[in-house]
Write a protein that holds these residues in place. Sequence first.
Motif, PDB file in Angstrom:
ATOM      1  N   GLY A  11      34.516  29.047  26.374  1.00 29.02           N
ATOM      2  CA  GLY A  11      33.926  27.771  26.759  1.00 29.02           C
ATOM      3  C   GLY A  11      33.641  26.830  25.606  1.00 29.02           C
ATOM      4  N   HIS A  13      38.996  30.424  28.145  1.00 30.31           N
ATOM      5  CA  HIS A  13      38.270  30.687  29.395  1.00 30.31           C
ATOM      6  C   HIS A  13      38.663  32.056  29.931  1.00 30.31           C
ATOM      7  N   TYR A  51      46.673  37.378  34.241  1.00 29.08           N
ATOM      8  CA  TYR A  51      45.380  37.279  34.910  1.00 29.08           C
ATOM      9  C   TYR A  51      45.392  37.990  36.260  1.00 29.08           C
ATOM     10  N   ARG A  56      42.704  38.339  40.028  1.00 29.74           N
ATOM     11  CA  ARG A  56      41.585  37.753  40.747  1.00 29.74           C
ATOM     12  C   ARG A  56      40.678  38.795  41.396  1.00 29.74           C
ATOM     13  N   GLU A  71      38.363  32.442  35.697  1.00 29.97           N
ATOM     14  CA  GLU A  71      37.688  31.164  35.908  1.00 29.97           C
ATOM     15  C   GLU A  71      38.727  30.059  36.108  1.00 29.97           C
ATOM     16  N   ILE A  77      40.479  26.611  36.084  1.00 31.50           N
ATOM     17  CA  ILE A  77      40.266  25.429  35.258  1.00 31.50           C
ATOM     18  C   ILE A  77      41.129  24.292  35.798  1.00 31.50           C
ATOM     19  N   THR A 114      45.337  30.436  43.153  1.00 32.97           N
ATOM     20  CA  THR A 114      45.009  29.955  41.816  1.00 32.97           C
ATOM     21  C   THR A 114      45.677  28.619  41.526  1.00 32.97           C
TER      22      THR A 114
END
Length: 336
Positions: free
Chosen positions: A77, A90, A116, A118, A128, A130, A293
Amino acid sequence: MRASDLLKSRPEGLYCPPGDFFIDPVRPVERALITHGHSDHARSGHHSVLATQETLDIMGLRYGEDFAGTTQAAALGQTIDINGVAVTFHPAGHVLGSAQICVEHGGMRIVASGDYKRQKDATCLPFEPIRCDVFITEATFGLPVFRHPPDHEEIARVLKSAAQFPERSHLIGAYALGKAQRVMRLLRDAGYGRPIYIHGALAKLSEYYQSQGIDLGRLEPGTVETGAKADFAGAIVIGPPSAFADRWARRFPDPISCFASGWMRIRQRAKQGGVELPLIISDHADWDELIITIKETGAEEIWVTHGREEALVRWCELEGIAARPLHLVGYEDEGD
């Protein structure tokens, strides 16, 4: 500014011309930004590396403390200026320390997801979403056939089998970084209190996870050098997939072969690998999660990389979203 002016594909990997840095380069470069510690994304030999502290620590464990000329830890962040380009890390929800990298310059914002997932995972921070102009998504499981079941249901199958066959050991193949520790924690969360036996290749990384406050319970060396096969009756043993092809796996009493991977959705793949109890546990997003996503980012353009690119590109086109495959090379499925 055009998106291709901010990030573009080069043989070394994704390159940012104004910032003069690469994201997850596959060859040694002057400045590398690393999304996570899997070896296909995090390689040694770069002059300088920017990554989360956990990823830097993991790279040190895997490659030695001199894996790069210099290193810098990126706090999640917190925006870092690199030659006028704003860079922010992130959470990606893939493995401990994994991060998406947001690159912003000249009114253009691009997010490179790295790998990634979920699904909820007690061993790393959750993904997260974005908001961005361009989202670079992986597509390891970018086909509609891939829909991952809840991981706790897959772990329940292991525990049920262990109860049914108390005289046999259960050998679970799981990648050394991320997947193995996730399986350990899932077993603990399901109430499994006995020692979990592990291959030596998992020891350092599992110790590091525990040093970061992730409770994996009692772990013991998965070796019969000092005991008899019968000592492992009813035991759950975790090791890297490669270990199941050597003598190590034959040391245990009538073992039931298990493999934790999203690829276990394909029965033929499990059968070819001699897997008796396939466990569909993946550290990558499945088809539905990829689509969710993409929608959550609000991106007007999607770049798809290392995976089943064509199907996801086609879905985007049908939804009126500009999309193209990046055709990056050098990325495998170590964390599947």
